[in-house]
Design an enzyme around this catalytic site. Structure first.
Site, PDB file in Angstrom:
ATOM      1  CE  LYS A  22       4.638 -10.924  -3.116  1.00  0.00           C
ATOM      2  NZ  LYS A  22       4.224 -10.569  -1.633  1.00  0.00           N
ATOM      3  CG  ASN A  23       0.473  -8.667  -2.999  1.00  0.00           C
ATOM      4  OD1 ASN A  23       1.976  -9.813  -2.267  1.00  0.00           O
ATOM      5  ND2 ASN A  23       0.677  -7.580  -3.023  1.00  0.00           N
ATOM      6  CB  CYS A 117       7.357  -6.046  13.377  1.00  0.00           C
ATOM      7  SG  CYS A 117       6.416  -7.058  14.212  1.00  0.00           S
ATOM      8  NE  ARG A 122       6.305  -0.624   9.162  1.00  0.00           N
ATOM      9  CZ  ARG A 122       6.506  -0.472   8.051  1.00  0.00           C
ATOM     10  NH1 ARG A 122       7.320   0.815   8.447  1.00  0.00           N
ATOM     11  NH2 ARG A 122       6.903  -1.307   7.741  1.00  0.00           N
ATOM     12  CG  ASP A 310       3.464  -4.017  -3.570  1.00  0.00           C
ATOM     13  OD1 ASP A 310       3.722  -2.894  -2.639  1.00  0.00           O
ATOM     14  OD2 ASP A 310       2.681  -4.882  -4.069  1.00  0.00           O
ATOM     15  NE  ARG A 402       9.555 -12.033   0.019  1.00  0.00           N
ATOM     16  CZ  ARG A 402       8.407 -10.334  -0.162  1.00  0.00           C
ATOM     17  NH1 ARG A 402      10.345 -10.045  -0.071  1.00  0.00           N
ATOM     18  NH2 ARG A 402       7.386 -11.062   0.039  1.00  0.00           N
TER      19      ARG A 402
HETATM   20  C1  UD1 Z   1       0.510  -5.560   1.451  1.00  0.00           C
HETATM   21  C2  UD1 Z   1       1.108  -6.113  -0.076  1.00  0.00           C
HETATM   22  C3  UD1 Z   1       2.481  -5.517  -0.200  1.00  0.00           C
HETATM   23  C4  UD1 Z   1       1.567  -4.370  -0.176  1.00  0.00           C
HETATM   24  C5  UD1 Z   1       1.239  -3.490   0.754  1.00  0.00           C
HETATM   25  C6  UD1 Z   1       0.076  -2.337   0.246  1.00  0.00           C
HETATM   26  C7  UD1 Z   1       0.644  -8.832   0.135  1.00  0.00           C
HETATM   27  C8  UD1 Z   1       1.222  -9.890   0.852  1.00  0.00           C
HETATM   28  N1  UD1 Z   1       2.071  -7.548   0.609  1.00  0.00           N
HETATM   29  O1  UD1 Z   1       0.949  -5.816   1.978  1.00  0.00           O
HETATM   30  O2  UD1 Z   1       2.430  -6.024  -1.662  1.00  0.00           O
HETATM   31  O3  UD1 Z   1       3.217  -3.587  -0.392  1.00  0.00           O
HETATM   32  O4  UD1 Z   1      -0.255  -4.666   1.430  1.00  0.00           O
HETATM   33  O5  UD1 Z   1      -0.701  -1.878  -0.687  1.00  0.00           O
HETATM   34  O6  UD1 Z   1      -0.180  -8.626   0.608  1.00  0.00           O
HETATM   35  N2  UD1 Z   1      -0.037  -0.977   9.139  1.00  0.00           N
HETATM   36  C9  UD1 Z   1       0.176  -0.878  10.587  1.00  0.00           C
HETATM   37  N3  UD1 Z   1      -0.461  -1.564  11.309  1.00  0.00           N
HETATM   38  C10 UD1 Z   1      -0.812  -2.592  10.377  1.00  0.00           C
HETATM   39  C11 UD1 Z   1      -0.959  -3.810   9.375  1.00  0.00           C
HETATM   40  C12 UD1 Z   1      -0.548  -2.066   8.463  1.00  0.00           C
HETATM   41  O7  UD1 Z   1       0.548   0.614  11.144  1.00  0.00           O
HETATM   42  O8  UD1 Z   1      -1.331  -3.631  11.814  1.00  0.00           O
HETATM   43  C13 UD1 Z   1       0.770   0.096   8.585  1.00  0.00           C
HETATM   44  C14 UD1 Z   1       2.234  -0.719   7.207  1.00  0.00           C
HETATM   45  O9  UD1 Z   1       2.784  -0.073   8.654  1.00  0.00           O
HETATM   46  C15 UD1 Z   1       1.808   0.317   6.456  1.00  0.00           C
HETATM   47  C16 UD1 Z   1       1.124   0.673   6.234  1.00  0.00           C
HETATM   48  O10 UD1 Z   1      -0.072   0.201   7.003  1.00  0.00           O
HETATM   49  O11 UD1 Z   1       2.698   1.799   5.807  1.00  0.00           O
HETATM   50  C17 UD1 Z   1       0.449  -0.574   4.845  1.00  0.00           C
HETATM   51  O12 UD1 Z   1       0.083  -1.519   5.045  1.00  0.00           O
HETATM   52  P1  UD1 Z   1      -0.349  -3.289   4.508  1.00  0.00           P
HETATM   53  O13 UD1 Z   1      -1.885  -2.567   4.101  1.00  0.00           O
HETATM   54  O14 UD1 Z   1      -0.892  -3.860   5.804  1.00  0.00           O
HETATM   55  O15 UD1 Z   1      -0.191  -3.482   3.811  1.00  0.00           O
HETATM   56  P2  UD1 Z   1       0.404  -5.640   3.654  1.00  0.00           P
HETATM   57  O16 UD1 Z   1      -0.794  -6.245   4.191  1.00  0.00           O
HETATM   58  O17 UD1 Z   1       1.704  -5.956   4.980  1.00  0.00           O
END
Ligand code: UD1
Length: 424
Positions: A22-23, A117, A122, A310, A402
């Protein structure tokens, strides 16, 4: 509201085939925006999130042919809209992965904010930081709860971008935007997840010039144009981990096919610490937990190649059943212990202080009415239900749908007493 009912099932046994990740598939589909030619993505799982991404693409102007199961052919001859659909973005946060490609292809994107958000914090501040570094104008339109990103007077131009945290989504978004930038982009402290490498492979097939994806410093030389391609999605490492834990929690044995062992190394290591046998066979990963003497271990979630956040909740469900106390520390997300309340409803007796959960272990779980508070928490509830006495009734299962393809039928084929009850 539909529900999943799980009865105490005994040891699971048999073979399971892992679906496409999925990711991975979500950013891969977003990347198809970058060209006016046809892209063919194979090994696509049938998931609600994939349908949401298809609708996002259609809304921007893609023509999609998904008549062949597991294959999506998509072409965006021209951009018809540069505005993300608010409802779709509410439904799926990964909708924001379309921002980078829309900015690079069209020069403008308007994105409603994902549910709850705050701009600047974040979850997309790092994405926006990246776009700004590439020379884009980022307007945070707080009143209308959306962000408007446009290329500056010089278009998108490469630069060095340091990510304060190795965010998966920000790395992917910046990488996609940078493919068509003028000059070279370097993403420092980039995420190293296998899904990043899968995306880089697809983009390079399209004609992008990306090097070192999978390390913490990705280098992207911009090109003028990208073309179509054919690409198969990598297997889902989180689904793989979930079925490894299904063998472990039920003290069964499962052969997991179409999985990549290199992507689940921390899960294998942690299961071995608990005395679960994991063998890498030519046919797949064979997990054997028929050894009754399983013991506790501590878990700390980290960005890849650390232990995946995850899998934290499914692993915690398993730890409630082993001998001894485990400590689970969540370092990636601030609030990812919502499943604890649900596991405690089943008698797990877990305590949480800040980002640390103490799991006493050695529990006989009891069936209860529980909620799938998020996608992976839903998987944890299914696992717990397999070993709980009586029936576990899981609500809010749209979260599970999902991200898990055919979850109920895959578990049934392994001997689980599980069914979905459809309600309007
Ligand atoms: C992706 C995965 C999700 C997984 C996560 C971490 C997909 C669709 N989803 O989510 O299943 O749990 O990686 O392995 O690929 N953050 C910020 N600012 C930002 C972006 C992120 O503060 O602009 C923080 C988030 O709040 C969180 C951390 O960084 O605490 C990790 O998030 P991120 O790696 O971005 O996860 P996703 O890409 O949303």
């Amino acid at each position: 509201m539909s529900k999943i009912l799980v009865n105490s099932s005994g040891p699971l046994h048999g073979e399971v085939n892992i679906s496409g990740a999925k990711n991975s598939v979500l950013p891969l589909l977003a990347a198809t925006i970058l060209t006016d030619q046809t892209c063919i993505i194979e090994g696509v799982p049938d998931l609600v999130d994939v349908n949401v991404m298809k609708k996002m693409l259609t809304n921007y102007g893609s023509e999609i042919d998904d008549s062949e199961p597991g294959v999506i052919r998509t072409q965006m001859k021209e951009v018809k809209s540069c505005e993300g659909d608010a409802e779709l973005v509410q439904e799926m946060r990964a909708s924001v992965f379309t921002m980078g490609p829309m900015l690079a292809r069209y020069g403008k994107v308007i994105m409603p904010l994902p549910g709850g958000c705050t701009i600047g914090k974040r979850p997309i501040d790092l994405h926006l930081k990246g776009f700004r570094a590439l020379g884009a104008d980022v307007l945070e339109d707080i009143e209308n709860e959306r962000v408007v990103v446009t290329t500056g007077p010089d278009g998108i131009r490469g630069d060095a971008i340091y990510l304060d945290f190795p965010s998966v989504g920000a790395t992917e978004n910046i990488m996609m935007a940078a493919t068509l930038a003028e000059g070279t982009t370097i993403i420092e402290n980039a995420a190293k997840e296998p899904e990043i490498i899968d995306l880089a492979n697809l983009l390079n097939k399209m004609g992008a010039r990306i090097k070192y994806a999978g390390t913490d410093m990705i280098r992207i030389e911009g090109v003028k144009k990208l073309s179509g391609c054919i690409h198969a999605v990598i297997p889902d490492r989180i689904e793989t981990g979930t079925f490894m834990l299904a063998a472990a929690i039920t003290r069964g044995d499962i052969l997991i096919k179409n999985a990549l062992p290199g992507h689940v190394r921390p899960i294998i290591a942690k299961l071995k610490e608990c005395n679960v046998s994991v063998e890498l066979l030519p046919e797949g990963i064979y997990v054997d937990a028929r050894n009754e003497d399983l013991i506790a271990t501590d878990i700390k979630t980290l960005p890849y190649p650390g232990f995946p956040t995850d899998i934290q909740s499914p692993f915690m469900a398993f730890l409630t059943t082993v001998k001894g106390k485990s400590v689970v520390r969540e370092t990636v997300f601030e609030n990812r212990f919502m499943h604890v309340v649900e596991l405690n409803r089943m008698g797990a007796d877990i305590t949480v202080t800040n980002r640390e959960a103490v799991v006493p272990g050695g529990k006989t779980l009891k069936g209860a009415r529980v909620r799938a508070t998020d996608l992976r928490a839903g998987a944890a509830m299914v696992l717990a239900g397999l070993v709980a006495t009586g029936t576990t009734e899981i609500s809010e299962i749209y979260h599970i749908e999902r991200g898990y393809e055919d979850l109920v039928s895959k578990f049934k084929a392994l001997g689980a007493d599980i069914m979905k009850i459809e309600h309007d």
